[in-house]
Design a protein around this motif. Structure first.
Motif, PDB file in Angstrom:
ATOM      1  N   VAL A   1       0.832  -1.215   0.000  1.00 22.34           N
ATOM      2  CA  VAL A   1       0.000   0.000   0.000  1.00 22.34           C
ATOM      3  C   VAL A   1       0.864   1.262   0.000  1.00 22.34           C
ATOM      4  O   VAL A   1       0.719   2.124  -0.862  1.00 22.34           O
ATOM      5  N   LEU A   2       1.750   1.376   0.972  1.00 24.27           N
ATOM      6  CA  LEU A   2       2.572   2.588   1.048  1.00 24.27           C
ATOM      7  C   LEU A   2       3.633   2.599  -0.039  1.00 24.27           C
ATOM      8  O   LEU A   2       3.941   3.653  -0.602  1.00 24.27           O
ATOM      9  N   GLY A   3       4.192   1.436  -0.340  1.00 22.42           N
ATOM     10  CA  GLY A   3       5.183   1.356  -1.416  1.00 22.42           C
ATOM     11  C   GLY A   3       4.610   1.799  -2.749  1.00 22.42           C
ATOM     12  O   GLY A   3       5.291   2.450  -3.544  1.00 22.42           O
ATOM     13  N   SER A   4       3.347   1.493  -2.992  1.00 25.92           N
ATOM     14  CA  SER A   4       2.712   1.927  -4.241  1.00 25.92           C
ATOM     15  C   SER A   4       2.589   3.445  -4.312  1.00 25.92           C
ATOM     16  O   SER A   4       2.462   4.007  -5.397  1.00 25.92           O
ATOM     17  N   GLN A   5       2.653   4.103  -3.161  1.00 25.07           N
ATOM     18  CA  GLN A   5       2.571   5.560  -3.092  1.00 25.07           C
ATOM     19  C   GLN A   5       3.958   6.213  -3.005  1.00 25.07           C
ATOM     20  O   GLN A   5       4.066   7.417  -2.810  1.00 25.07           O
ATOM     21  N   GLY A   6       5.005   5.381  -3.086  1.00 29.73           N
ATOM     22  CA  GLY A   6       6.373   5.902  -3.009  1.00 29.73           C
ATOM     23  C   GLY A   6       6.785   6.226  -1.582  1.00 29.73           C
ATOM     24  O   GLY A   6       7.563   7.152  -1.359  1.00 29.73           O
ATOM     25  N   ILE A   7       6.279   5.449  -0.624  1.00 29.26           N
ATOM     26  CA  ILE A   7       6.599   5.683   0.786  1.00 29.26           C
ATOM     27  C   ILE A   7       7.318   4.449   1.330  1.00 29.26           C
ATOM     28  O   ILE A   7       6.790   3.335   1.279  1.00 29.26           O
ATOM     29  N   ALA A   8       8.510   4.662   1.856  1.00 26.39           N
ATOM     30  CA  ALA A   8       9.301   3.588   2.468  1.00 26.39           C
ATOM     31  C   ALA A   8       8.976   3.503   3.952  1.00 26.39           C
ATOM     32  O   ALA A   8       8.529   4.481   4.559  1.00 26.39           O
ATOM     33  N   VAL A   9       9.217   2.338   4.535  1.00 29.24           N
ATOM     34  CA  VAL A   9       8.880   2.093   5.937  1.00 29.24           C
ATOM     35  C   VAL A   9      10.082   1.494   6.658  1.00 29.24           C
ATOM     36  O   VAL A   9      10.731   0.582   6.147  1.00 29.24           O
ATOM     37  N   THR A  10      10.358   2.019   7.835  1.00 29.20           N
ATOM     38  CA  THR A  10      11.311   1.404   8.764  1.00 29.20           C
ATOM     39  C   THR A  10      10.487   0.884   9.931  1.00 29.20           C
ATOM     40  O   THR A  10       9.777   1.652  10.581  1.00 29.20           O
ATOM     41  N   THR A  11      10.562  -0.410  10.177  1.00 27.59           N
ATOM     42  CA  THR A  11       9.707  -1.026  11.192  1.00 27.59           C
ATOM     43  C   THR A  11      10.357  -1.013  12.573  1.00 27.59           C
ATOM     44  O   THR A  11      11.574  -1.182  12.705  1.00 27.59           O
ATOM     45  N   ILE A  12       9.504  -0.830  13.580  1.00 26.61           N
ATOM     46  CA  ILE A  12       9.902  -0.895  14.985  1.00 26.61           C
ATOM     47  C   ILE A  12       8.868  -1.781  15.679  1.00 26.61           C
ATOM     48  O   ILE A  12       7.688  -1.423  15.741  1.00 26.61           O
ATOM     49  N   ALA A  13       9.306  -2.920  16.176  1.00 29.15           N
ATOM     50  CA  ALA A  13       8.381  -3.873  16.796  1.00 29.15           C
ATOM     51  C   ALA A  13       8.310  -3.665  18.307  1.00 29.15           C
ATOM     52  O   ALA A  13       9.336  -3.505  18.971  1.00 29.15           O
ATOM     53  N   VAL A  14       7.096  -3.701  18.827  1.00 30.78           N
ATOM     54  CA  VAL A  14       6.856  -3.619  20.258  1.00 30.78           C
ATOM     55  C   VAL A  14       6.766  -5.052  20.776  1.00 30.78           C
ATOM     56  O   VAL A  14       5.976  -5.856  20.262  1.00 30.78           O
ATOM     57  N   ALA A  15       7.579  -5.383  21.765  1.00 36.76           N
ATOM     58  CA  ALA A  15       7.598  -6.743  22.306  1.00 36.76           C
ATOM     59  C   ALA A  15       6.259  -7.074  22.961  1.00 36.76           C
ATOM     60  O   ALA A  15       5.664  -6.252  23.646  1.00 36.76           O
ATOM     61  N   SER A  16       5.796  -8.278  22.712  1.00 36.07           N
ATOM     62  CA  SER A  16       4.565  -8.758  23.340  1.00 36.07           C
ATOM     63  C   SER A  16       4.883 -10.042  24.093  1.00 36.07           C
ATOM     64  O   SER A  16       5.931 -10.646  23.890  1.00 36.07           O
ATOM     65  N   GLN A  17       3.969 -10.426  24.942  1.00 30.87           N
ATOM     66  CA  GLN A  17       4.220 -11.607  25.762  1.00 30.87           C
ATOM     67  C   GLN A  17       3.527 -12.833  25.182  1.00 30.87           C
ATOM     68  O   GLN A  17       2.299 -12.897  25.140  1.00 30.87           O
ATOM     69  N   ASN A  18       4.329 -13.773  24.702  1.00 34.47           N
ATOM     70  CA  ASN A  18       3.859 -15.089  24.273  1.00 34.47           C
ATOM     71  C   ASN A  18       2.760 -15.054  23.225  1.00 34.47           C
ATOM     72  O   ASN A  18       1.879 -15.899  23.229  1.00 34.47           O
ATOM     73  N   GLN A  19       2.788 -14.100  22.338  1.00 31.84           N
ATOM     74  CA  GLN A  19       1.826 -14.050  21.243  1.00 31.84           C
ATOM     75  C   GLN A  19       2.466 -14.704  20.022  1.00 31.84           C
ATOM     76  O   GLN A  19       3.530 -14.287  19.588  1.00 31.84           O
ATOM     77  N   PRO A  20       1.830 -15.714  19.445  1.00 35.62           N
ATOM     78  CA  PRO A  20       2.400 -16.309  18.232  1.00 35.62           C
ATOM     79  C   PRO A  20       2.245 -15.358  17.046  1.00 35.62           C
ATOM     80  O   PRO A  20       1.303 -14.581  16.977  1.00 35.62           O
ATOM     81  N   SER A  21       3.188 -15.427  16.118  1.00 35.73           N
ATOM     82  CA  SER A  21       3.100 -14.606  14.902  1.00 35.73           C
ATOM     83  C   SER A  21       1.838 -14.974  14.133  1.00 35.73           C
ATOM     84  O   SER A  21       1.380 -16.114  14.177  1.00 35.73           O
ATOM     85  N   GLU A  22       1.317 -14.012  13.424  1.00 34.37           N
ATOM     86  CA  GLU A  22       0.107 -14.260  12.643  1.00 34.37           C
ATOM     87  C   GLU A  22       0.415 -15.227  11.500  1.00 34.37           C
ATOM     88  O   GLU A  22       1.531 -15.271  10.985  1.00 34.37           O
ATOM     89  N   SER A  23      -0.593 -15.975  11.091  1.00 32.13           N
ATOM     90  CA  SER A  23      -0.410 -17.011  10.085  1.00 32.13           C
ATOM     91  C   SER A  23      -0.098 -16.428   8.704  1.00 32.13           C
ATOM     92  O   SER A  23      -0.480 -15.298   8.384  1.00 32.13           O
ATOM     93  N   MET A  24       0.571 -17.233   7.907  1.00 34.16           N
ATOM     94  CA  MET A  24       0.893 -16.828   6.543  1.00 34.16           C
ATOM     95  C   MET A  24      -0.381 -16.670   5.716  1.00 34.16           C
ATOM     96  O   MET A  24      -0.435 -15.833   4.809  1.00 34.16           O
ATOM     97  N   ILE A  25      -1.414 -17.401   6.050  1.00 37.26           N
ATOM     98  CA  ILE A  25      -2.699 -17.260   5.345  1.00 37.26           C
ATOM     99  C   ILE A  25      -3.226 -15.839   5.507  1.00 37.26           C
ATOM    100  O   ILE A  25      -3.676 -15.219   4.537  1.00 37.26           O
ATOM    101  N   ARG A  26      -3.171 -15.308   6.723  1.00 41.23           N
ATOM    102  CA  ARG A  26      -3.636 -13.931   6.971  1.00 41.23           C
ATOM    103  C   ARG A  26      -2.766 -12.926   6.214  1.00 41.23           C
ATOM    104  O   ARG A  26      -3.263 -11.939   5.685  1.00 41.23           O
ATOM    105  N   VAL A  27      -1.463 -13.179   6.184  1.00 41.52           N
ATOM    106  CA  VAL A  27      -0.552 -12.288   5.464  1.00 41.52           C
ATOM    107  C   VAL A  27      -0.907 -12.280   3.976  1.00 41.52           C
ATOM    108  O   VAL A  27      -1.062 -11.207   3.373  1.00 41.52           O
ATOM    109  N   LEU A  28      -1.056 -13.451   3.394  1.00 39.79           N
ATOM    110  CA  LEU A  28      -1.362 -13.544   1.963  1.00 39.79           C
ATOM    111  C   LEU A  28      -2.733 -12.964   1.641  1.00 39.79           C
ATOM    112  O   LEU A  28      -2.896 -12.263   0.630  1.00 39.79           O
TER     113      LEU A  28
END
Length: 193
Positions: free
Chosen positions: A137-164
């Motif tokens: 979405v942002l890349g299509s608008q010419g906007i780059a992103v630097t990510t900063i992750a906030v640590a969470s407690q024991n949360q599994p990463s979201e599934s690849m199905i949701r990502v796709l």
């Protein structure tokens, strides 16, 4: 049958074209603006707001953009004010209904502000999906992103199905200007904010 095949070919051609243009636009944005110009926080968790407010302490020249549900905006504002972030630095947006619309509702605003590079803050378990959506979405608008992750407690990463799924919705937004959020039955009860 021939008509459907032709439509599929067009969709694939457009997707191929977009996937080749987006990395170029992101590379240009990084080159032109190597240092992020704003902070973008995805709502849904007060700890993200607290982290962003503390992160802002060493980057006080930057504005903070927050995309969250409308009913969370007052609480978010109070968190930022408690950490000394002036109201003038806050852009609180309540139009989003999900992660894809967090990005699509603000992409135009970022472009209008001539932002080419932003920090993206969200929870670590949510980052893979958020980064994928941001890239499209942002890349299509010419906007780059630097990510900063906030640590969470024991949360599994979201599934690849949701990502796709959300990558597909992001491409749909580029092509049709819609994300398909209206098909989510869980959102129908929240339509009248």
């Amino acid at each position: 049958m021939k008509r459907k095949l032709k439509l599929v070919k067009w969709v694939l051609a457009i997707a191929l074209l977009l996937t080749s243009i987006i990395p170029v636009r992101i590379a240009i944005a990084f080159y032109q603006t190597p240092v992020p110009q704003a902070i973008f926080v995805l709502g849904g968790a007060p700890e993200r707001m607290k982290f962003a407010a503390q992160f802002w302490q060493s980057r006080q020249s930057l504005d903070i953009w927050v995309s969250d549900f409308p009913w969370n905006l007052d609480a978010n504002r109070r968190i930022f004010l408690r950490f000394g972030v002036p109201d003038a630095k806050l852009h609180l947006d309540g139009r989003a209904t999900d992660t894809v619309t967090n990005f699509t509702t603000l992409a135009g605003d970022f472009a209008d502000q001539r932002l080419q590079h932003i920090y993206l803050i969200t929870s670590d378990y949510h980052m893979r999906r958020a980064q994928a959506i941001a890239t499209i979405v942002l890349g299509s608008q010419g906007i780059a992103v630097t990510t900063i992750a906030v640590a969470s407690q024991n949360q599994p990463s979201e599934s690849m199905i949701r990502v796709l799924r959300d990558c597909g919705r992001s491409f749909l937004w580029i092509v049709a200007g819609r994300t398909g959020a209206s098909f989510n039955s869980r959102l129908k009860s929240h339509r009248n904010f």
